[in-house]
Every structure is written in C-alpha cells, then in structure tokens.
Enzyme design. Structure first.
Site, PDB file in Angstrom:
ATOM      1  N   ASP A  31      23.721  38.394  12.444  1.00 27.16           N
ATOM      2  CA  ASP A  31      23.985  39.816  12.708  1.00 27.16           C
ATOM      3  C   ASP A  31      22.682  40.607  12.606  1.00 27.16           C
ATOM      4  O   ASP A  31      21.844  40.364  11.732  1.00 27.16           O
ATOM      5  CB  ASP A  31      25.005  40.346  11.699  1.00 27.16           C
ATOM      6  CG  ASP A  31      25.617  41.659  12.138  1.00 27.16           C
ATOM      7  OD1 ASP A  31      26.824  41.676  12.435  1.00 27.16           O
ATOM      8  OD2 ASP A  31      24.897  42.685  12.180  1.00 27.16           O
ATOM      9  N   ILE A  32      22.501  41.566  13.502  1.00 25.69           N
ATOM     10  CA  ILE A  32      21.287  42.370  13.539  1.00 25.69           C
ATOM     11  C   ILE A  32      21.203  43.324  12.341  1.00 25.69           C
ATOM     12  O   ILE A  32      20.107  43.763  11.970  1.00 25.69           O
ATOM     13  CB  ILE A  32      21.219  43.148  14.878  1.00 25.69           C
ATOM     14  CG1 ILE A  32      19.799  43.506  15.228  1.00 25.69           C
ATOM     15  CG2 ILE A  32      22.119  44.374  14.872  1.00 25.69           C
ATOM     16  CD1 ILE A  32      19.618  43.962  16.674  1.00 25.69           C
ATOM     17  N   ASN A  87      37.410  42.359  12.318  1.00 27.89           N
ATOM     18  CA  ASN A  87      37.827  43.753  12.446  1.00 27.89           C
ATOM     19  C   ASN A  87      38.583  43.925  13.759  1.00 27.89           C
ATOM     20  O   ASN A  87      38.087  43.536  14.819  1.00 27.89           O
ATOM     21  CB  ASN A  87      36.601  44.675  12.432  1.00 27.89           C
ATOM     22  CG  ASN A  87      35.844  44.620  11.118  1.00 27.89           C
ATOM     23  OD1 ASN A  87      36.455  44.542  10.058  1.00 27.89           O
ATOM     24  ND2 ASN A  87      34.527  44.646  11.180  1.00 27.89           N
ATOM     25  N   GLY A  93      37.113  49.227  11.989  1.00 25.50           N
ATOM     26  CA  GLY A  93      35.659  49.078  12.006  1.00 25.50           C
ATOM     27  C   GLY A  93      35.112  48.260  13.149  1.00 25.50           C
ATOM     28  O   GLY A  93      33.915  47.962  13.175  1.00 25.50           O
ATOM     29  N   HIS A 100      35.377  38.598  17.425  1.00 24.23           N
ATOM     30  CA  HIS A 100      34.361  37.800  16.730  1.00 24.23           C
ATOM     31  C   HIS A 100      34.701  37.698  15.263  1.00 24.23           C
ATOM     32  O   HIS A 100      35.306  38.593  14.690  1.00 24.23           O
ATOM     33  CB  HIS A 100      32.967  38.416  16.910  1.00 24.23           C
ATOM     34  CG  HIS A 100      32.909  39.876  16.570  1.00 24.23           C
ATOM     35  ND1 HIS A 100      33.371  40.842  17.431  1.00 24.23           N
ATOM     36  CD2 HIS A 100      32.468  40.522  15.474  1.00 24.23           C
ATOM     37  CE1 HIS A 100      33.207  42.042  16.888  1.00 24.23           C
ATOM     38  NE2 HIS A 100      32.675  41.878  15.678  1.00 24.23           N
ATOM     39  N   HIS A 102      33.104  37.485  11.487  1.00 26.12           N
ATOM     40  CA  HIS A 102      31.923  37.667  10.647  1.00 26.12           C
ATOM     41  C   HIS A 102      31.989  36.604   9.548  1.00 26.12           C
ATOM     42  O   HIS A 102      33.014  36.488   8.864  1.00 26.12           O
ATOM     43  CB  HIS A 102      31.948  39.031   9.942  1.00 26.12           C
ATOM     44  CG  HIS A 102      31.870  40.225  10.843  1.00 26.12           C
ATOM     45  ND1 HIS A 102      30.742  40.997  10.950  1.00 26.12           N
ATOM     46  CD2 HIS A 102      32.797  40.791  11.658  1.00 26.12           C
ATOM     47  CE1 HIS A 102      30.971  42.005  11.785  1.00 26.12           C
ATOM     48  NE2 HIS A 102      32.205  41.903  12.224  1.00 26.12           N
TER      49      HIS A 102
HETATM   50  P1  5GP Z   1      32.287  44.792  14.499  1.00 27.58           P
HETATM   51  O1  5GP Z   1      31.900  46.136  13.916  1.00 27.58           O
HETATM   52  O2  5GP Z   1      32.691  44.946  15.936  1.00 27.58           O
HETATM   53  O3  5GP Z   1      33.290  44.046  13.684  1.00 27.58           O
HETATM   54  O4  5GP Z   1      30.984  43.910  14.427  1.00 27.58           O
HETATM   55  C1  5GP Z   1      29.939  44.073  15.324  1.00 27.58           C
HETATM   56  C2  5GP Z   1      28.707  43.503  14.659  1.00 27.58           C
HETATM   57  O5  5GP Z   1      27.759  43.256  15.665  1.00 27.58           O
HETATM   58  C3  5GP Z   1      28.051  44.458  13.649  1.00 27.58           C
HETATM   59  O6  5GP Z   1      27.985  43.843  12.382  1.00 27.58           O
HETATM   60  C4  5GP Z   1      26.672  44.719  14.252  1.00 27.58           C
HETATM   61  O7  5GP Z   1      25.651  44.820  13.287  1.00 27.58           O
HETATM   62  C5  5GP Z   1      26.480  43.522  15.163  1.00 27.58           C
HETATM   63  N1  5GP Z   1      25.658  43.776  16.318  1.00 27.58           N
HETATM   64  C6  5GP Z   1      25.756  44.840  17.180  1.00 27.58           C
HETATM   65  N2  5GP Z   1      24.838  44.735  18.159  1.00 27.58           N
HETATM   66  C7  5GP Z   1      24.153  43.590  17.909  1.00 27.58           C
HETATM   67  C8  5GP Z   1      23.061  42.948  18.596  1.00 27.58           C
HETATM   68  O8  5GP Z   1      22.547  43.402  19.616  1.00 27.58           O
HETATM   69  N3  5GP Z   1      22.611  41.782  18.059  1.00 27.58           N
HETATM   70  C9  5GP Z   1      23.167  41.238  16.936  1.00 27.58           C
HETATM   71  N4  5GP Z   1      22.637  40.081  16.503  1.00 27.58           N
HETATM   72  N5  5GP Z   1      24.175  41.812  16.276  1.00 27.58           N
HETATM   73  C10 5GP Z   1      24.665  42.974  16.760  1.00 27.58           C
END
Ligand code: 5GP
Length: 114
Positions: A31-32, A87, A93, A100, A102
């Site tokens: 994760d970034i 999520n 969130g 996906h 986490h």
């Molecule tokens: P969500 O909030 O949808 O459950 O998780 C999305 C996740 O994707 C977040 O933890 C966010 O930091 C990560 N994320 C968003 N854009 C990028 C990206 O361009 N690269 C990576 N490696 N992670 C990303």
C-alpha cells in the site's frame, strides 16, 4: 467505471507499484500509505467493484485471495498475527472501486476497529 481504476492501472503495469505477488487470478502490492509496518493489498484481476457485488461464481476467486493472504503473511513474517480488512463502499472507508483485501501486520491491533 469498470475499466478505469487505479488498481487496474497497477495490474496492467501502467503505473508502478511494489508488487510482491502475481498469478493468473490476482496481484498483491504494498500500500502506498501503509497503516502498519506491513500493509499489502491483494487485488483480483477481475474487477468486482465492491464486496456487495460478489456472485456465486466468484467464490473460488475469493478463496484464492485468502490463500494468497495466508501465504504472504508467512512470507512477510507476520503470521504471528495479522489483520485482513475488506472495506465495502464509502461508508466503510472504501476509496477504490475494485474489491481488495488489506493484509496488515507487524504491530498490535485493537478492537473495535475505527
Ligand atoms: P480502500 O480505502 O479502498 O479500502 O483501500 C484503498 C487503498 O489503496 C488505500 O489503503 C490506499 O492507500 C491505497 N492506494 C490508493 N492508491 C494507491 C496507489 O496508487 N498505489 C498503491 N500502492 N496503493 C494505493
């Protein structure tokens, strides 16, 4: 839009990511914006927008994501305890409309989650 999200761009190698696992069904990368010392996203190649959109035909794929999560937890040295988060929709969130998992580890976690 189904064919346009940031994870699809990572899967298609159009934008870079620290990929640690790839197979015919999924891609996993760091994760970034990590929320723990280890924070990996396990993303199916198939675009399923949210958990609420899963169908019976996706059961095997979802099981595969969990198998990969367990294998990565071992590989990354966090199988003394880790957390899997999924999520579903904005209220929970979710920010990327591509289902996906986490995989978080390397620290203690509290309950209830925020
Ligand atoms: P969500 O909030 O949808 O459950 O998780 C999305 C996740 O994707 C977040 O933890 C966010 O930091 C990560 N994320 C968003 N854009 C990028 C990206 O361009 N690269 C990576 N490696 N992670 C990303």
């Amino acid at each position: 839009m189904l064919g346009d999200n940031i994870f699809l761009k990572i899967i298609e190698k159009k934008i870079p990511a620290r990929i640690i696992h790839e197979d015919e069904h999924c891609v996993a990368f760091h994760d970034i914006n990590p929320q723990a010392p280890v924070h990996v996203l396990i993303v199916p190649r198939k675009v399923i927008p949210t958990h609420a959109d899963i169908k019976a035909e996706d059961c095997e794929l979802l099981g595969h994501l969990h198998l990969v999560a367990a294998q990565l937890a071992e590989k990354l040295g966090i199988n003394d305890g880790y957390r899997l988060v999924l999520n579903c929709k904005e209220r929970a969130g979710q920010t990327v409309p591509h289902l996906h998992l986490h995989l978080l580890g390397g620290r203690n976690f509290t309950w209830p989650p925020g």
